[in-house]
Design a protein around this motif. Structure first.
Motif, PDB file in Angstrom:
ATOM      1  N   GLY A   1       0.809  -1.216   0.000  1.00 33.59           N
ATOM      2  CA  GLY A   1       0.000   0.000   0.000  1.00 33.59           C
ATOM      3  C   GLY A   1       0.838   1.260   0.000  1.00 33.59           C
ATOM      4  N   VAL A   2       1.886   1.277   0.811  1.00 25.22           N
ATOM      5  CA  VAL A   2       2.770   2.445   0.865  1.00 25.22           C
ATOM      6  C   VAL A   2       3.529   2.599  -0.457  1.00 25.22           C
ATOM      7  N   THR A   3       3.930   1.501  -1.057  1.00 20.87           N
ATOM      8  CA  THR A   3       4.600   1.566  -2.357  1.00 20.87           C
ATOM      9  C   THR A   3       3.687   2.249  -3.378  1.00 20.87           C
ATOM     10  N   ALA A   4       2.447   1.821  -3.431  1.00 20.10           N
ATOM     11  CA  ALA A   4       1.485   2.430  -4.366  1.00 20.10           C
ATOM     12  C   ALA A   4       1.254   3.898  -4.019  1.00 20.10           C
ATOM     13  N   PHE A   5       1.177   4.200  -2.740  1.00 22.77           N
ATOM     14  CA  PHE A   5       0.929   5.574  -2.306  1.00 22.77           C
ATOM     15  C   PHE A   5       2.079   6.504  -2.685  1.00 22.77           C
ATOM     16  N   ILE A   6       3.317   6.048  -2.508  1.00 25.57           N
ATOM     17  CA  ILE A   6       4.475   6.873  -2.874  1.00 25.57           C
ATOM     18  C   ILE A   6       4.493   7.110  -4.382  1.00 25.57           C
ATOM     19  N   LEU A   7       4.169   6.082  -5.159  1.00 24.80           N
ATOM     20  CA  LEU A   7       4.089   6.269  -6.608  1.00 24.80           C
ATOM     21  C   LEU A   7       3.011   7.293  -6.957  1.00 24.80           C
ATOM     22  N   LEU A   8       1.876   7.199  -6.307  1.00 19.83           N
ATOM     23  CA  LEU A   8       0.796   8.158  -6.541  1.00 19.83           C
ATOM     24  C   LEU A   8       1.250   9.581  -6.206  1.00 19.83           C
ATOM     25  N   ILE A   9       1.935   9.726  -5.081  1.00 18.63           N
ATOM     26  CA  ILE A   9       2.436  11.053  -4.691  1.00 18.63           C
ATOM     27  C   ILE A   9       3.405  11.582  -5.745  1.00 18.63           C
ATOM     28  N   ASN A  10       4.406  10.792  -6.089  1.00 21.87           N
ATOM     29  CA  ASN A  10       5.444  11.274  -7.003  1.00 21.87           C
ATOM     30  C   ASN A  10       4.928  11.520  -8.417  1.00 21.87           C
ATOM     31  N   VAL A  11       4.183  10.580  -8.952  1.00 22.81           N
ATOM     32  CA  VAL A  11       3.667  10.747 -10.310  1.00 22.81           C
ATOM     33  C   VAL A  11       2.609  11.848 -10.331  1.00 22.81           C
ATOM     34  N   GLY A  12       1.718  11.831  -9.368  1.00 24.84           N
ATOM     35  CA  GLY A  12       0.687  12.863  -9.291  1.00 24.84           C
ATOM     36  C   GLY A  12       1.273  14.248  -9.103  1.00 24.84           C
ATOM     37  N   ALA A  13       2.275  14.356  -8.249  1.00 27.89           N
ATOM     38  CA  ALA A  13       2.905  15.655  -8.016  1.00 27.89           C
ATOM     39  C   ALA A  13       3.605  16.163  -9.273  1.00 27.89           C
ATOM     40  N   ASN A  14       4.184  15.271 -10.054  1.00 26.04           N
ATOM     41  CA  ASN A  14       4.808  15.688 -11.314  1.00 26.04           C
ATOM     42  C   ASN A  14       3.785  16.312 -12.255  1.00 26.04           C
ATOM     43  N   TYR A  15       2.622  15.689 -12.372  1.00 21.69           N
ATOM     44  CA  TYR A  15       1.566  16.256 -13.218  1.00 21.69           C
ATOM     45  C   TYR A  15       1.099  17.611 -12.687  1.00 21.69           C
ATOM     46  N   ILE A  16       0.925  17.712 -11.389  1.00 17.92           N
ATOM     47  CA  ILE A  16       0.483  18.977 -10.789  1.00 17.92           C
ATOM     48  C   ILE A  16       1.545  20.056 -10.982  1.00 17.92           C
ATOM     49  N   ASP A  17       2.818  19.701 -10.782  1.00 15.58           N
ATOM     50  CA  ASP A  17       3.911  20.669 -10.984  1.00 15.58           C
ATOM     51  C   ASP A  17       3.909  21.193 -12.423  1.00 15.58           C
ATOM     52  N   ARG A  18       3.755  20.297 -13.391  1.00 15.59           N
ATOM     53  CA  ARG A  18       3.728  20.723 -14.797  1.00 15.59           C
ATOM     54  C   ARG A  18       2.524  21.609 -15.084  1.00 15.59           C
ATOM     55  N   TRP A  19       1.375  21.277 -14.526  1.00 20.77           N
ATOM     56  CA  TRP A  19       0.166  22.069 -14.714  1.00 20.77           C
ATOM     57  C   TRP A  19       0.362  23.475 -14.142  1.00 20.77           C
ATOM     58  N   ILE A  20       0.954  23.559 -12.944  1.00 19.31           N
ATOM     59  CA  ILE A  20       1.210  24.861 -12.322  1.00 19.31           C
ATOM     60  C   ILE A  20       2.199  25.663 -13.173  1.00 19.31           C
ATOM     61  N   SER A  21       3.235  25.006 -13.657  1.00 19.77           N
ATOM     62  CA  SER A  21       4.225  25.690 -14.502  1.00 19.77           C
ATOM     63  C   SER A  21       3.585  26.246 -15.758  1.00 19.77           C
ATOM     64  N   ARG A  22       2.710  25.464 -16.393  1.00 23.18           N
ATOM     65  CA  ARG A  22       2.025  25.949 -17.590  1.00 23.18           C
ATOM     66  C   ARG A  22       1.154  27.151 -17.265  1.00 23.18           C
ATOM     67  N   LYS A  23       0.472  27.118 -16.150  1.00 26.54           N
ATOM     68  CA  LYS A  23      -0.390  28.246 -15.745  1.00 26.54           C
ATOM     69  C   LYS A  23       0.459  29.499 -15.476  1.00 26.54           C
ATOM     70  N   GLN A  24       1.617  29.309 -14.815  1.00 23.71           N
ATOM     71  CA  GLN A  24       2.486  30.443 -14.520  1.00 23.71           C
ATOM     72  C   GLN A  24       3.096  31.013 -15.803  1.00 23.71           C
ATOM     73  N   ASN A  25       3.460  30.134 -16.733  1.00 21.07           N
ATOM     74  CA  ASN A  25       4.026  30.590 -18.011  1.00 21.07           C
ATOM     75  C   ASN A  25       2.995  31.369 -18.823  1.00 21.07           C
ATOM     76  N   LYS A  26       1.739  30.953 -18.776  1.00 22.03           N
ATOM     77  CA  LYS A  26       0.683  31.681 -19.481  1.00 22.03           C
ATOM     78  C   LYS A  26       0.479  33.066 -18.873  1.00 22.03           C
ATOM     79  N   LYS A  27       0.551  33.154 -17.539  1.00 24.00           N
ATOM     80  CA  LYS A  27       0.392  34.460 -16.870  1.00 24.00           C
ATOM     81  C   LYS A  27       1.565  35.375 -17.200  1.00 24.00           C
ATOM     82  N   GLY A  28       2.764  34.806 -17.212  1.00 26.03           N
ATOM     83  CA  GLY A  28       3.971  35.596 -17.501  1.00 26.03           C
ATOM     84  C   GLY A  28       3.980  36.103 -18.928  1.00 26.03           C
ATOM     85  N   GLY A  29       3.404  35.355 -19.839  1.00 24.62           N
ATOM     86  CA  GLY A  29       3.408  35.713 -21.257  1.00 24.62           C
ATOM     87  C   GLY A  29       2.276  36.658 -21.620  1.00 24.62           C
ATOM     88  N   SER A  30       1.319  36.841 -20.748  1.00 23.35           N
ATOM     89  CA  SER A  30       0.160  37.698 -21.072  1.00 23.35           C
ATOM     90  C   SER A  30       0.462  39.163 -20.980  1.00 23.35           C
TER      91      SER A  30
END
Length: 161
Positions: A132-161
């Protein structure tokens, strides 16, 4: 014969711990982090082996009447030793960047500690917890990567506007 069976069980625990920690290590490898597959596998397996040996030592010395009375056993000290050793490895992965306010690879250090925890869980026959912890750590790391990329895209759009 019982001793040989117990040793084979410990080998099984070490292998299972290494495989579970290796799953987490694969994610670290894919993310290009410094402590990946091998490091996590070795830490997970070593933790399982150390805790298993600790259990044997405590059982053996507690059953010896002449030693058992003079020797106090504390299973938590084995876990503390694993955590201290693994924390040292984790600290070695942390890199201070030239920007004095930035530190890298803290997540990798934390993942190494979790790999040790997975190994200790398997050694203590807490298999559902370990998986269970193995699956949870994978969820944290993979999920956080997607969230980090989403936040970066949002910040880049704001910076470019």
């Amino acid at each position: 014969m019982i001793s040989i069976i117990n040793e084979l069980i410990i080998i099984g625990h070490v292998i299972l711990s290494s495989v579970l920690a290796g799953v987490i290590g694969v994610e670290r490898e894919i993310s290009g982090k410094p402590a990946g597959l091998r490091t996590n596998m070795i830490v997970g397996g070593a933790a399982a082996m150390i805790v298993s040996i600790g259990k044997i030592l405590i059982e053996d010395y507690s059953s010896e009447s002449f030693i058992g009375d003079a020797l106090r056993t504390d299973p938590l000290r084995v876990i503390e030793a694993v955590v201290v050793g693994v924390s040292f490895i984790g600290a070695g992965t942390i890199l201070k960047v030239e920007d004095k306010s930035k530190v890298q690879y803290l997540t990798t250090a934390a993942v190494i500690l979790f790999s040790a925890g997975i190994g200790m869980s398997v050694a203590l026959q807490q298999y559902i917890l370990a998986v269970g912890v193995t699956a949870f750590i994978l969820l944290i790391n993979v999920g956080a990567n997607y969230i980090d990329r989403w936040i970066s895209r949002k910040q880049n759009k704001k910076g470019g506007s």
